[in-house]
Design an enzyme around this catalytic site. Structure first.
Site, PDB file in Angstrom:
ATOM      1  N   HIS A 177      -4.003   1.353   7.947  1.00  0.00           N
ATOM      2  CA  HIS A 177      -2.474   2.043   7.841  1.00  0.00           C
ATOM      3  C   HIS A 177      -2.405   3.245   7.004  1.00  0.00           C
ATOM      4  CE1 HIS A 177       2.163   1.426   7.843  1.00  0.00           C
ATOM      5  NE2 HIS A 177       1.781   2.112   7.047  1.00  0.00           N
ATOM      6  N   GLU A 178      -3.050   2.977   5.780  1.00  0.00           N
ATOM      7  CA  GLU A 178      -2.988   4.063   4.876  1.00  0.00           C
ATOM      8  C   GLU A 178      -3.789   5.176   5.201  1.00  0.00           C
ATOM      9  OE1 GLU A 178      -0.478   3.541   2.870  1.00  0.00           O
ATOM     10  OE2 GLU A 178      -0.130   1.494   3.069  1.00  0.00           O
TER      11      GLU A 178
ATOM     12  N   CYS B  86       6.412   0.000   6.713  1.00  0.00           N
ATOM     13  CA  CYS B  86       6.133   1.367   6.344  1.00  0.00           C
ATOM     14  C   CYS B  86       7.380   1.599   5.157  1.00  0.00           C
ATOM     15  CB  CYS B  86       5.858   2.551   7.196  1.00  0.00           C
ATOM     16  SG  CYS B  86       5.263   3.963   6.366  1.00  0.00           S
ATOM     17  N   LEU B  87       6.939   2.018   4.190  1.00  0.00           N
ATOM     18  CA  LEU B  87       7.992   2.285   3.138  1.00  0.00           C
ATOM     19  C   LEU B  87       8.533   3.902   3.251  1.00  0.00           C
ATOM     20  CD1 LEU B  87       6.037   1.540  -0.356  1.00  0.00           C
ATOM     21  CD2 LEU B  87       7.631   0.140   1.093  1.00  0.00           C
TER      22      LEU B  87
ATOM     23  N   GLN C  46       2.562   9.931   1.266  1.00  0.00           N
ATOM     24  CA  GLN C  46       3.898   9.519   1.150  1.00  0.00           C
ATOM     25  C   GLN C  46       4.958   9.817  -0.267  1.00  0.00           C
ATOM     26  OE1 GLN C  46       2.379   5.289   2.193  1.00  0.00           O
ATOM     27  NE2 GLN C  46       4.508   5.288   3.132  1.00  0.00           N
TER      28      GLN C  46
ATOM     29  N   GLY D 209       0.805  -1.272   0.143  1.00  0.00           N
ATOM     30  CA  GLY D 209      -0.165   0.023  -0.002  1.00  0.00           C
ATOM     31  C   GLY D 209       1.058   1.367  -0.031  1.00  0.00           C
TER      32      GLY D 209
ATOM     33  N   HIS E 262      -2.215   7.439   7.488  1.00  0.00           N
ATOM     34  CA  HIS E 262      -1.189   8.245   6.726  1.00  0.00           C
ATOM     35  C   HIS E 262      -1.761   9.439   6.191  1.00  0.00           C
ATOM     36  CE1 HIS E 262       2.640   6.392   6.194  1.00  0.00           C
ATOM     37  NE2 HIS E 262       2.338   5.107   5.622  1.00  0.00           N
TER      38      HIS E 262
HETATM   39 ZN    ZN Z   1       3.006   3.261   5.759  1.00  0.00          ZN
END
Ligand code: ZN
Length: 194
Positions: free
Chosen positions: A134-135, A92-93, A50, A45, A138
């Site tokens: 999670h997204e 997380c990226l 991000q 995701g 963000h």
């Molecule tokens: Zn993340």
């Protein structure tokens, strides 16, 4: 403008994103780029902030592999009806290499729009439920590290300090604009679509 994944503690990760009011070709191009970046960095995701875009949208492919599974775009998502609690490891990226157990509702309902503006309504559990929570976090300027218990907070303290040191170093080298410049760009992008 080529998109790049920004890392903690970049200020845009703390920016609460605004609902998108206009879906245009440029936005669709960015969404395509977000999928490419997500696959390249082995994620499942990726949220718009991000990649330093202040829009309320994220992309998901539960398989994390291009050409497999289903590519979904969630625009202006709203979560409701959380049920149960489940703990599982998350990464997380924007915090590469950092993993920790996060407790979240096991089931969740999500309402959103797809890239063509059609409404979606999904009742999710398992990994998919975790990813959309999670997204959506963000988009509210929240990271999974904010949801750790006190032991979890203690475990991530040193790695987070390392991310902060690297960020300051990259900024000194000119790779990251000053906070005011970042904010000005975010305001400009918001003015066009939110
Ligand atoms: Zn993340």
């Amino acid at each position: 403008m080529a998109l790049e994944i920004i890392q903690y503690p970049h200020p845009t990760l703390r920016h609460p994103s605004r609902p998108v009011k206009k879906l245009d070709a440029e936005l669709r191009g960015w969404v395509a780029e977000m999928f490419i970046l997500m696959y390249r960095h082995k994620g499942v995701g990726l949220a718009a902030n991000q990649v330093d875009l202040p829009y309320r949208l994220f992309v998901v492919n539960q398989t994390g592999e291009q050409g497999k599974g289903e590519e979904l775009v969630f625009i202006n998502p709203v979560l409701s009806s959380p049920k149960g609690l489940e703990e599982a490891e998350e990464g997380c990226l924007s915090l590469p290499g950092l993993y920790a157990d996060v407790r979240r509702p096991a089931k969740i309902t999500i309402d959103a729009f797809d890239l063509r503006g059609r409404p979606m309504h999904l009742e999710l559990d398992g990994l998919f439920a975790r990813v959309v929570q999670h997204e959506t976090d963000h988009l509210d300027g929240r990271l999974f590290i904010d949801r750790l218990n006190s032991l979890g907070q203690l475990k991530v303290k040193a790695p987070l300090e390392e991310f902060e040191i690297q960020f300051m170093q990259r900024r000194r080298e000119g790779g990251i604009p000053a906070d005011e410049a970042i904010r000005a760009r975010i305001n400009e992008l918001q003015a066009t679509r939110t």
